[in-house]
Motif scaffolding. Structure first.
Motif, mmCIF file in Angstrom:
data_model
loop_
_atom_site.group_PDB
_atom_site.id
_atom_site.type_symbol
_atom_site.label_atom_id
_atom_site.label_comp_id
_atom_site.label_asym_id
_atom_site.label_seq_id
_atom_site.Cartn_x
_atom_site.Cartn_y
_atom_site.Cartn_z
ATOM 1 N N VAL A 26 0.856 -1.192 0.000
ATOM 2 C CA VAL A 26 0.000 0.000 0.000
ATOM 3 C C VAL A 26 0.889 1.238 0.000
ATOM 4 O O VAL A 26 1.781 1.355 0.846
ATOM 5 C CB VAL A 26 -0.924 0.009 1.242
ATOM 6 C CG1 VAL A 26 -1.699 1.317 1.347
ATOM 7 C CG2 VAL A 26 -1.878 -1.175 1.219
ATOM 8 N N PRO A 27 0.641 2.179 -0.915
ATOM 9 C CA PRO A 27 1.422 3.430 -0.878
ATOM 10 C C PRO A 27 0.963 4.289 0.305
ATOM 11 O O PRO A 27 -0.240 4.417 0.560
ATOM 12 C CB PRO A 27 1.086 4.100 -2.216
ATOM 13 C CG PRO A 27 -0.221 3.517 -2.635
ATOM 14 C CD PRO A 27 -0.292 2.143 -2.030
ATOM 15 N N LEU A 28 1.909 4.868 1.016
ATOM 16 C CA LEU A 28 1.570 5.736 2.140
ATOM 17 C C LEU A 28 0.729 6.922 1.674
ATOM 18 O O LEU A 28 -0.099 7.435 2.425
ATOM 19 C CB LEU A 28 2.837 6.235 2.842
ATOM 20 C CG LEU A 28 3.404 5.343 3.947
ATOM 21 C CD1 LEU A 28 3.677 3.928 3.501
ATOM 22 C CD2 LEU A 28 4.629 5.961 4.566
ATOM 23 N N SER A 29 0.904 7.335 0.437
ATOM 24 C CA SER A 29 0.152 8.477 -0.104
ATOM 25 C C SER A 29 -1.351 8.202 -0.182
ATOM 26 O O SER A 29 -2.149 9.123 -0.299
ATOM 27 C CB SER A 29 0.677 8.846 -1.493
ATOM 28 O OG SER A 29 0.498 7.750 -2.381
ATOM 29 N N ARG A 30 -1.751 6.955 -0.091
ATOM 30 C CA ARG A 30 -3.176 6.619 -0.153
ATOM 31 C C ARG A 30 -3.911 7.001 1.132
ATOM 32 O O ARG A 30 -5.111 7.286 1.113
ATOM 33 C CB ARG A 30 -3.334 5.121 -0.405
ATOM 34 C CG ARG A 30 -4.773 4.710 -0.524
ATOM 35 C CD ARG A 30 -4.920 3.364 -1.197
ATOM 36 N NE ARG A 30 -6.330 3.063 -1.338
ATOM 37 C CZ ARG A 30 -6.910 1.992 -0.845
ATOM 38 N NH1 ARG A 30 -6.201 1.101 -0.190
ATOM 39 N NH2 ARG A 30 -8.187 1.798 -1.006
ATOM 40 N N ILE A 31 -3.214 7.030 2.247
ATOM 41 C CA ILE A 31 -3.865 7.257 3.541
ATOM 42 C C ILE A 31 -4.479 8.647 3.649
ATOM 43 O O ILE A 31 -5.644 8.769 4.052
ATOM 44 C CB ILE A 31 -2.889 6.964 4.703
ATOM 45 C CG1 ILE A 31 -2.382 5.516 4.612
ATOM 46 C CG2 ILE A 31 -3.547 7.235 6.053
ATOM 47 C CD1 ILE A 31 -3.465 4.461 4.475
ATOM 48 N N PRO A 32 -3.784 9.736 3.296
ATOM 49 C CA PRO A 32 -4.442 11.045 3.359
ATOM 50 C C PRO A 32 -5.696 11.106 2.477
ATOM 51 O O PRO A 32 -6.682 11.741 2.853
ATOM 52 C CB PRO A 32 -3.376 12.018 2.857
ATOM 53 C CG PRO A 32 -2.084 11.335 3.126
ATOM 54 C CD PRO A 32 -2.370 9.864 2.952
ATOM 55 N N GLN A 33 -5.681 10.411 1.350
ATOM 56 C CA GLN A 33 -6.862 10.385 0.474
ATOM 57 C C GLN A 33 -8.037 9.705 1.174
ATOM 58 O O GLN A 33 -9.186 10.079 0.972
ATOM 59 C CB GLN A 33 -6.546 9.641 -0.820
ATOM 60 C CG GLN A 33 -5.487 10.286 -1.668
ATOM 61 C CD GLN A 33 -4.989 9.357 -2.785
ATOM 62 O OE1 GLN A 33 -5.429 8.223 -2.910
ATOM 63 N NE2 GLN A 33 -4.050 9.863 -3.571
ATOM 64 N N LEU A 34 -7.753 8.698 1.992
ATOM 65 C CA LEU A 34 -8.818 7.982 2.703
ATOM 66 C C LEU A 34 -9.319 8.753 3.924
ATOM 67 O O LEU A 34 -10.374 8.437 4.464
ATOM 68 C CB LEU A 34 -8.336 6.592 3.129
ATOM 69 C CG LEU A 34 -8.038 5.623 1.992
ATOM 70 C CD1 LEU A 34 -7.400 4.348 2.526
ATOM 71 C CD2 LEU A 34 -9.303 5.305 1.209
ATOM 72 N N ARG A 35 -8.543 9.763 4.371
ATOM 73 C CA ARG A 35 -8.949 10.575 5.528
ATOM 74 C C ARG A 35 -9.666 11.850 5.111
ATOM 75 O O ARG A 35 -10.351 12.451 5.921
ATOM 76 C CB ARG A 35 -7.722 10.948 6.359
ATOM 77 C CG ARG A 35 -7.180 9.779 7.130
ATOM 78 C CD ARG A 35 -6.095 10.183 8.071
ATOM 79 N NE ARG A 35 -5.686 8.998 8.821
ATOM 80 C CZ ARG A 35 -4.625 8.931 9.570
ATOM 81 N NH1 ARG A 35 -3.849 9.978 9.704
ATOM 82 N NH2 ARG A 35 -4.324 7.837 10.202
#
Length: 157
Positions: A26-35
């Motif tokens: 999982v790219p770490l950059s995906r987490i802000p998008q999910l928040r």
């Protein structure tokens, strides 16, 4: 030339332990998008309240990767991931531990999974997780032909 039929011996099912491995990235950059809105509820549907409290960006990505890796152990591709019934929390020494409840526990039982071992790592903007378990599966009964009769049959014209 006819002779007696080959002897067939039925063998009881043999239980075989087979390893099963799941891996996810999982790219770490995906987490802000999910928040962020409109995805804000997404992360809350994927991580339990305890997981959310413990997770910075890397921790959240690692837990999502671990949940996907565990789901791959179930051997049910195409089904929805049981996000909230698969919980990844720190165990002794910080090592990730798995807690399965509800649908995830049922899928694990149906797959014949034994204890699951997890490893999570983060580097270079990515989180990777590996889940390993052993499944015990009975092999189907097989029929054995005595070696003498099998040799006789191979040598017959």
């Amino acid at each position: 030339m006819t002779g007696p039929a080959p002897a067939v011996v039925a063998q009881a099912p043999i239980t075989v332990a087979l390893p099963r491995i799941g891996v996810d990235l999982v790219p770490l950059s995906r987490i802000p998008q999910l928040r962020e809105p409109p995805s804000a509820p997404a992360l809350h549907r994927m991580l339990t309240p305890a997981e959310l409290r413990l997770s910075d960006e890397a921790g959240a990505a690692g837990r999502l990767a671990a949940k996907e890796a565990v789901f791959k152990l179930f051997g049910t591709p195409g089904g929805p991931v049981p996000w909230l019934s698969t919980e990844i929390l720190p165990g002794p020494g910080g090592r990730p531990t798995l807690r399965l409840t509800g649908r995830a526990a049922r899928l694990a039982r149906e797959a014949g999974l034994g204890p699951v071992d997890l490893s999570i790592s983060h580097d270079g903007g990515w989180a990777v997780a590996v889940a390993v378990a052993v499944i015990t599966s009975p092999t189907p009964p097989t029929a054995l032909i005595s070696s003498t009769q099998a040799t006789e049959r191979r040598e017959s014209p």
